[in-house]
Structures are given as structure tokens and as C-alpha cells.
Design an enzyme around this catalytic site. Structure first.
Site, PDB file in Angstrom:
ATOM      1  CG  ASN A 184      -2.011  -0.836   1.210  1.00  0.00           C
ATOM      2  OD1 ASN A 184      -2.717  -1.138   0.053  1.00  0.00           O
ATOM      3  ND2 ASN A 184      -2.314  -1.540   2.441  1.00  0.00           N
TER       4      ASN A 184
ATOM      5  CG  ASP B 224      -7.436  -4.469   3.345  1.00  0.00           C
ATOM      6  OD1 ASP B 224      -7.257  -4.269   4.722  1.00  0.00           O
ATOM      7  OD2 ASP B 224      -8.081  -3.383   2.543  1.00  0.00           O
TER       8      ASP B 224
ATOM      9  CB  ILE C 116      -3.043  -5.971  13.302  1.00  0.00           C
ATOM     10  CG1 ILE C 116      -2.617  -6.982  12.174  1.00  0.00           C
ATOM     11  CG2 ILE C 116      -2.127  -5.628  14.460  1.00  0.00           C
ATOM     12  CD1 ILE C 116      -1.324  -6.182  11.396  1.00  0.00           C
TER      13      ILE C 116
ATOM     14  CG  PHE D 150      -4.768   6.395  12.064  1.00  0.00           C
ATOM     15  CD1 PHE D 150      -4.557   6.280  13.329  1.00  0.00           C
ATOM     16  CD2 PHE D 150      -4.354   7.748  11.323  1.00  0.00           C
ATOM     17  CE1 PHE D 150      -3.817   7.276  13.860  1.00  0.00           C
ATOM     18  CE2 PHE D 150      -3.656   8.537  12.252  1.00  0.00           C
ATOM     19  CZ  PHE D 150      -3.508   8.378  13.653  1.00  0.00           C
TER      20      PHE D 150
ATOM     21  CE  LYS E 148     -12.873   1.682   7.305  1.00  0.00           C
ATOM     22  NZ  LYS E 148     -12.168   2.436   6.416  1.00  0.00           N
TER      23      LYS E 148
END
Ligand code: CTP
Length: 404
Positions: free
Chosen positions: A213, A282, A310, A326, A340
Site C-alpha cells: 500500500n 488487506d 491486527i 486510522f 469502523k
């Protein structure tokens, strides 16, 4: 003076006999590991030359607001954003008056107006000028306007260059540097164990290829440093990034999401605050090829499997730490971030809008919105990631203390 290691200190020098001590000040700050840049007023240059300060700081000295070349390099806004702390020493009576009136008529005053870094002011003037009610009013005005953000260093008492004795001398460089260093130690998380994940993860396809990423790690490293400066015992678990391991914390380097999870789980018995800034991949390839994949066909299919989450794993522990996630969003920031927050059972989520190219990823700046509980929310405007990290740690410490 480890607190000053790698800190960016912008030193503003105004005109006064004490300006000769600025050379020693730059030297002491540099010796403590700080990166120092200097801004001078025109009258300061009557007392000490920019060349001396350039040689000591290792950077060109800034003095002109109207120099297009200088502004094109590092202009007043860049300098204001660059600083972790703006130290003004010596601050003359005239400069203090101009600052208290919000004037922006030279480089130093415009940087003062533009910065959101903490400010240290070391006044230096004749004792009668310091006692003058207008000077005192100006100081009171500056303190009221800037609150905790402004620290007054001195002035000290003693014999003055003009022969008078009294309060007004600039504090000695050692004292100033010690007070500046203290500004980086807030004690808000004294003794608390904080674990921060940062950077991307790399998921190997074969020995030479991987999936990853975008993530520079800058935000996570800044958060880890801000937590350390707030007195926390910090473990930074970092994916591959180009940043140096910060001082005075444990830094664990990992590659893949599975490595990162294993390193985080090892901290479970002592972790009190878990801050997940890492851009974890992911998915990972279902199998990793032992040898490099050759170009045998026009198409290649990869089977990817889900990586463990995680942050959710840490939040689901029997005695979970205070968890902060985040979220990088491109639309409906509040909606997706709150989703989330609930889904991962977090205490807090920090969201940024990555559709805005001026922030996030490899940028030095970021603007975020933080959400917690049913309706808790705080918005942080665009600022340097290091400054933002300090603000976020203040908020995290506040909410953590409320729950403990
Ligand atoms: N995170 C994690 N482990 C993962 C994935 C994400 O710890 N395997 C953490 C990140 O460090 C970050 C937060 O979870 O704190 C981001 O949540 P996530 O749902 O992964 O966000 P997005 O990738 O933006 O999710 P989506 O693609 O669903 O928008």
C-alpha cells in the site's frame, strides 16, 4: 538533552545587544541534536551577522519577506510549518509590541502569525523598558492570546549592558535550551505503555515481487515520537519505510501483515494504548512462490486471501488496550469512520480524506477528523504531521485518562 534530538527549532532573532548570545544558542541547540533555522529582523543584523548564524546552523539565514528568491525556496509559510517550535531570543521590547498587535510587517512577525508550533519567547531589554506598563500589557496580551502555546523564558535579573541592574537581561543560552527541551516533555502519558503500528506491509508474491500500500510511515513515526515525549514507554512496530528508527523507544521492524500481527500480539500483556496507523495490506497471495515467476503466458492470475485484522484482534483481547484506529476515506468520511469505530470496537478513530492530494500518504501535512463514543468529534485543520501528532496524543491521553 535527548528531547531535542531531531527537533526542528526555528530561532527568531530581533535587534538587541543580547543578539550576540544567539550564536551560542544555535551552537547549544545543535549540540543537543536539533535542526536549527534562523530568522532575523533587520535590526538584529546590526548586532550579529547572518554569516555567523549560517555557519553555525548549517542553513542559509532568512531575513527578507520581500525577496522572491528566498520566498521561492522556503517562504514564511513553509518556515512556519517546518518548525516544531519557534524560539524568539532575544525578543526586544519593540518586537514584543509588534507581535502583541498582530503585525506582519517583516519575515519574523509573519512567521509568528502563521505558525501553529509552540512558541518560546526570551525577552531582553533594559530593566525600565521591561517594567514599563505597556511592555507588561503587551506580554499579558500575548500570553492571553496564546495560552499554553507560549512559554516565557526569563528575563533574568542582573547587571545590564547599559550599566543598570534589574530584571531584563536575556536568560543564558543553557537555561533557554533547557526550557525549550522541557516544552517537548508533557508528561501526559507518564509511564503508560503505548504500541504504535506504522508504514505499509509487503506481501510477497515471489522472491522479487510483492503487494503493498502507499504509506510513508511519517504519521505513525510522528505519533510514536509524540507519545514518547508525553512520557509513554513506546513500542513502534513498523513495516518497511525509509525513515530512521526514532530514539528512546523500542522499534520492531516487520515486513508482512502476519509478522506485524505476531509482533503486536507479543505486546498484549503490557500494551495500554494501541494506535494502528499502519496501512496493512488487506490481502496476501495465497501461496508464496519459492522461485521468481517467469513470463510464460499472457495472463497471470493470483489468488489472494484475507489478512487478519491486527487492530480488531487487539481490540478483541480479553483485557483490550485503549484502541485507536486510522481510516483513509475518499467519501462520506464521518459515516465510514464511525462504521469502523463500531465494527472494530475501537475507542477512537482518526479519519482523513485521501481524495485530497495535499494531505495524507507521502505529504508532510495532514488534516483529520477524530471520532469517539456516540457523538464525540474533533476536527484538526491542515498542519505539519509532527504538530498534528502532538495534538492527537493530547486528545488520546485525555480520553484514555477519562476511562481509567
Ligand atoms: N488495520 C489493521 N489490520 C488490517 C487492516 C487494517 O490493523 N489487516 C488497521 C489500520 O492500521 C487502521 C484501520 O485498521 O488503523 C483501518 O481500517 P480498515 O478497515 O482496514 O480501513 P480501510 O482499509 O480503509 O478499509 P476499507 O477498505 O474497508 O475502507
Amino acid at each position: 538533552m535527548q528531547q531535542l534530538y531531531n527537533r526542528r527549532i526555528l530561532l527568531g532573532i530581533s535587534g538587541g545587544i543580547a543578539a550576540y548570545k544567539s550564536a551560542e544558542l544555535v551552537r547549544t541547540l545543535k549540540k543537543a541534536g536539533a535542526d536549527v533555522r534562523v530568522v532575523m529582523t533587520r535590526s538584529a543584523m546590526e548586532f550579529i551577522t547572518p554569516l555567523t548564524l549560517q555557519a553555525l546552523s548549517g542553513h542559509p539565514v532568512h531575513h527578507s519577506l520581500l525577496d522572491p528568491e528566498a520566498e521561492a525556496g522556503m517562504g514564511h509559510i513553509e518556515l512556519a510549518k517546518w518548525a516544531d517550535l519557534f524560539l524568539i531570543a532575544p525578543a526586544s521590547a519593540n518586537l514584543i509590541a509588534r507581535l502583541s498587535q498582530g503585525m506582519g510587517d517583516d519575515l519574523l512577525t509573519t512567521v509568528f502569525l502563521a505558525t501553529d508550533a509552540p512558541i518560546c519567547l526570551a525577552p531582553a531589554m533594559n530593566q525600565a523598558m521591561w517594567r514599563d506598563p505597556i511592555t507588561q500589557e503587551n506580554i499579558a496580551h500575548l500570553k492571553a492570546a496564546h495560552g499554553d502555546h507560549l512559554t516565557l523564558i526569563g528575563p533574568a535579573a542582573g547587571e545590564q549592558a547599559c550599566g543598570d541592574t534589574g530584571l531584563g537581561r536575556m536568560s543564558e543560552p543553557d537555561t533557554i535550551v533547557a526550557d525549550v527541551a522541557n516544552c517537548f516533555e508533557t508528561g501526559l502519558l507518564a509511564g503508560v505503555s503505548v504500541v504504535v503500528t506504522a508504514g505499509p506491509t509487503k506481501e510477497a508474491i515471489d522472491p522479487v515481487r510483492y503487494i503493498t500500500n502507499h504509506s510513508s510511515g511519517k504519521m505513525g513515526y510522528a505519533i510514536a515520537e509524540a507519545a514518547r515525549d508525553a512520557g509513554a514507554r513506546v513500542t513502534l512496530i513498523s513495516g518497511p519505510v525509509a525513515l530512521q528508527a526514532p530514539e528512546r523507544m523500542e522499534c520492531v521492524r516487520v515486513r508482512s501483515a502476519l509478522d506485524m500481527l505476531a509482533a503486536c500480539e507479543k505486546t498484549q500483556d503490557h500494551c495500554q494504548i494501541f494506535i494502528a496507523t499502519a496501512a496493512v495490506a488487506d490481502y496476501r497471495p495465497a501461496s508464496q512462490q519459492e522461485h521468481k515467476i517467469k513470463k510464460h503466458s499472457d495472463e497471470l492470475s493470483l489468488t489472494l486471501i484475507r489478512n487478519p485484522d491486527i487492530l480488531s484482534t487487539m481490540a478483541a483481547a480479553e483485557q483490550p488496550p485503549f484502541t485507536v484506529g486510522f481510516a483513509a476515506e475518499t467519501q462520506d468520511v464521518e459515516h465510514y469512520a464511525r462504521d469502523k469505530l463500531t465494527r472494530k470496537k475501537l475507542n477512537m478513530i482518526v479519519a482523513n480524506d485521501v481524495s485530497d492530494r495535499s494531505i495524507g500518504f507521502h505529504s508532510d501535512d495532514n488534516a483529520v477528523k477524530v471520532f469517539w463514543g456516540e457523538d464525540g468529534r474533533r476536527d484538526f485543520e491542515l498542519m505539519n504531521k509532527r504538530r498534528l501528532a502532538v495534538r492527537l496524543i493530547e486528545l488520546i491521553a485525555e480520553k484514555y485518562q477519562e476511562e481509567h
